[in-house]
Design a protein around this motif. Sequence first.
Motif, PDB file in Angstrom:
ATOM      1  N   ALA A 238       0.824  -1.203   0.000  1.00 63.61           N
ATOM      2  CA  ALA A 238       0.000   0.000   0.000  1.00 63.61           C
ATOM      3  C   ALA A 238       0.858   1.253   0.000  1.00 63.61           C
ATOM      4  O   ALA A 238       0.548   2.239  -0.694  1.00 63.61           O
ATOM      5  CB  ALA A 238      -0.929  -0.004   1.210  1.00 63.61           C
ATOM      6  N   ILE A 239       1.937   1.223   0.745  1.00 63.14           N
ATOM      7  CA  ILE A 239       2.830   2.383   0.812  1.00 63.14           C
ATOM      8  C   ILE A 239       3.451   2.659  -0.552  1.00 63.14           C
ATOM      9  O   ILE A 239       3.513   3.805  -1.012  1.00 63.14           O
ATOM     10  CB  ILE A 239       3.922   2.151   1.873  1.00 63.14           C
ATOM     11  N   GLN A 240       3.902   1.611  -1.225  1.00 59.36           N
ATOM     12  CA  GLN A 240       4.518   1.772  -2.537  1.00 59.36           C
ATOM     13  C   GLN A 240       3.534   2.333  -3.550  1.00 59.36           C
ATOM     14  O   GLN A 240       3.898   3.127  -4.415  1.00 59.36           O
ATOM     15  CB  GLN A 240       5.084   0.438  -3.026  1.00 59.36           C
ATOM     16  N   GLU A 241       2.267   1.924  -3.443  1.00 62.83           N
ATOM     17  CA  GLU A 241       1.258   2.433  -4.361  1.00 62.83           C
ATOM     18  C   GLU A 241       1.005   3.921  -4.149  1.00 62.83           C
ATOM     19  O   GLU A 241       0.664   4.643  -5.094  1.00 62.83           O
ATOM     20  CB  GLU A 241      -0.048   1.651  -4.184  1.00 62.83           C
ATOM     21  N   LEU A 242       1.164   4.386  -2.920  1.00 62.85           N
ATOM     22  CA  LEU A 242       0.908   5.794  -2.614  1.00 62.85           C
ATOM     23  C   LEU A 242       2.092   6.686  -2.955  1.00 62.85           C
ATOM     24  O   LEU A 242       1.924   7.883  -3.218  1.00 62.85           O
ATOM     25  CB  LEU A 242       0.561   5.964  -1.134  1.00 62.85           C
ATOM     26  N   ARG A 243       3.281   6.138  -2.961  1.00 62.87           N
ATOM     27  CA  ARG A 243       4.475   6.937  -3.247  1.00 62.87           C
ATOM     28  C   ARG A 243       4.558   7.275  -4.732  1.00 62.87           C
ATOM     29  O   ARG A 243       4.419   6.412  -5.594  1.00 62.87           O
ATOM     30  CB  ARG A 243       5.736   6.192  -2.819  1.00 62.87           C
ATOM     31  N   THR A 244       4.782   8.552  -5.011  1.00 57.55           N
ATOM     32  CA  THR A 244       4.973   9.010  -6.387  1.00 57.55           C
ATOM     33  C   THR A 244       6.156   9.965  -6.402  1.00 57.55           C
ATOM     34  O   THR A 244       6.788  10.231  -5.379  1.00 57.55           O
ATOM     35  CB  THR A 244       3.725   9.753  -6.896  1.00 57.55           C
ATOM     36  N   GLU A 245       6.479  10.503  -7.596  1.00 57.78           N
ATOM     37  CA  GLU A 245       7.552  11.488  -7.693  1.00 57.78           C
ATOM     38  C   GLU A 245       7.231  12.720  -6.858  1.00 57.78           C
ATOM     39  O   GLU A 245       8.114  13.398  -6.347  1.00 57.78           O
ATOM     40  CB  GLU A 245       7.768  11.889  -9.155  1.00 57.78           C
ATOM     41  N   LYS A 246       5.948  13.022  -6.722  1.00 60.37           N
ATOM     42  CA  LYS A 246       5.518  14.217  -5.991  1.00 60.37           C
ATOM     43  C   LYS A 246       5.244  13.931  -4.524  1.00 60.37           C
ATOM     44  O   LYS A 246       5.506  14.763  -3.643  1.00 60.37           O
ATOM     45  CB  LYS A 246       4.235  14.778  -6.650  1.00 60.37           C
ATOM     46  N   THR A 247       4.713  12.755  -4.225  1.00 54.25           N
ATOM     47  CA  THR A 247       4.200  12.461  -2.883  1.00 54.25           C
ATOM     48  C   THR A 247       5.156  11.576  -2.099  1.00 54.25           C
ATOM     49  O   THR A 247       5.486  10.470  -2.520  1.00 54.25           O
ATOM     50  CB  THR A 247       2.823  11.776  -2.969  1.00 54.25           C
ATOM     51  N   GLN A 248       5.563  12.058  -0.945  1.00 56.44           N
ATOM     52  CA  GLN A 248       6.408  11.307  -0.026  1.00 56.44           C
ATOM     53  C   GLN A 248       5.529  10.657   1.034  1.00 56.44           C
ATOM     54  O   GLN A 248       4.600  11.283   1.545  1.00 56.44           O
ATOM     55  CB  GLN A 248       7.413  12.256   0.640  1.00 56.44           C
ATOM     56  N   VAL A 249       5.791   9.396   1.352  1.00 55.12           N
ATOM     57  CA  VAL A 249       5.041   8.693   2.398  1.00 55.12           C
ATOM     58  C   VAL A 249       5.983   8.416   3.565  1.00 55.12           C
ATOM     59  O   VAL A 249       6.991   7.716   3.402  1.00 55.12           O
ATOM     60  CB  VAL A 249       4.417   7.387   1.882  1.00 55.12           C
ATOM     61  N   LEU A 250       5.654   8.969   4.719  1.00 52.64           N
ATOM     62  CA  LEU A 250       6.437   8.761   5.925  1.00 52.64           C
ATOM     63  C   LEU A 250       5.679   7.813   6.844  1.00 52.64           C
ATOM     64  O   LEU A 250       4.518   8.072   7.187  1.00 52.64           O
ATOM     65  CB  LEU A 250       6.693  10.089   6.649  1.00 52.64           C
ATOM     66  N   VAL A 251       6.324   6.720   7.209  1.00 52.73           N
ATOM     67  CA  VAL A 251       5.700   5.705   8.056  1.00 52.73           C
ATOM     68  C   VAL A 251       6.320   5.787   9.449  1.00 52.73           C
ATOM     69  O   VAL A 251       7.517   5.531   9.615  1.00 52.73           O
ATOM     70  CB  VAL A 251       5.882   4.290   7.476  1.00 52.73           C
ATOM     71  N   VAL A 252       5.515   6.143  10.436  1.00 52.56           N
ATOM     72  CA  VAL A 252       6.058   6.239  11.796  1.00 52.56           C
ATOM     73  C   VAL A 252       6.174   4.843  12.396  1.00 52.56           C
ATOM     74  O   VAL A 252       5.312   3.987  12.178  1.00 52.56           O
ATOM     75  CB  VAL A 252       5.173   7.137  12.687  1.00 52.56           C
ATOM     76  N   PRO A 253       7.245   4.573  13.138  1.00 54.79           N
ATOM     77  CA  PRO A 253       7.425   3.253  13.742  1.00 54.79           C
ATOM     78  C   PRO A 253       6.543   3.078  14.972  1.00 54.79           C
ATOM     79  O   PRO A 253       6.118   4.054  15.599  1.00 54.79           O
ATOM     80  CB  PRO A 253       8.909   3.246  14.134  1.00 54.79           C
ATOM     81  N   LYS A 254       6.305   1.827  15.321  1.00 52.65           N
ATOM     82  CA  LYS A 254       5.529   1.527  16.522  1.00 52.65           C
ATOM     83  C   LYS A 254       6.317   1.968  17.762  1.00 52.65           C
ATOM     84  O   LYS A 254       7.495   1.663  17.893  1.00 52.65           O
ATOM     85  CB  LYS A 254       5.238   0.024  16.593  1.00 52.65           C
ATOM     86  N   PRO A 255       5.686   2.706  18.678  1.00 51.75           N
ATOM     87  CA  PRO A 255       6.405   3.183  19.868  1.00 51.75           C
ATOM     88  C   PRO A 255       6.921   2.036  20.717  1.00 51.75           C
ATOM     89  O   PRO A 255       6.316   0.978  20.762  1.00 51.75           O
ATOM     90  CB  PRO A 255       5.331   3.989  20.614  1.00 51.75           C
TER      91      PRO A 255
END
Length: 255
Positions: A238-255
Amino acid sequence: MVHERHDRIIKLLNTNRMVKVSELMKEFNVSIETVRRDLEFLEGKGYLKRVYGGAIPNSPKGIEPTYATREVSHLVEKMAIAEKVFELVEDRDTIVIDLGTTTLEAAKKLVLKEGLTVLTNSMPIATELIANETFKIFLLGGQLRNREFATSGALSVDFLSHFRVDKAIIGPGGVTAKNGITDYHFEEAQVRKKMIEIADTVIAVADYSKIGVSAFTQVCELSEVDVIVTDWNVSQKAIQELRTEKTQVLVVPKP
């Protein structure tokens, strides 16, 4: 036993608006294959729609979970997302903050910044931020929506047209690669569109329950979003599908 599991899954969906495969495995002490079969069966019966890592109700896209439900759902994830938003905002930035429970958690962190100028249509967010005397807070006019404690409508859109800001922090109802940012409420979607238009950088904050979900009204294409901040529950696919040249996806780690 199978019927009891199915009934429990439906009840969890009605309460939380999403179920996760990993949580169902723990709930019932069963294998991932068993949970997948359960979800496949219930999807075939029309009770739900499978998404990455779980399922959501198979209900009309115009139905939004209540504010009270959203406020307590996925709180750990929302707080972790808020920590990342804090890192993305600089002292003395001009920002616009959308209504929402994740954006409210972000506001609780941002109150520690210095010299922010903030536009918002959310009364809870304005109340949270006004505690910092170095901030300038502008509360948008417009129609006050019951139970949401936020304004929307033509007056809100017109108010925003007088400003330009460094960053917009948006809380979408749903995020997909195909449909971009979507929302359940038409009037609020128009305000979000204007927030995006006046911002140099657009940050969308969305916990895992929003990823892969399309709501009733489109706010913008994914290409109009600079950064999506989400949590560790979202699949790599899902993350890869959302990432584009324009859009950065930041995934926060589990605390």
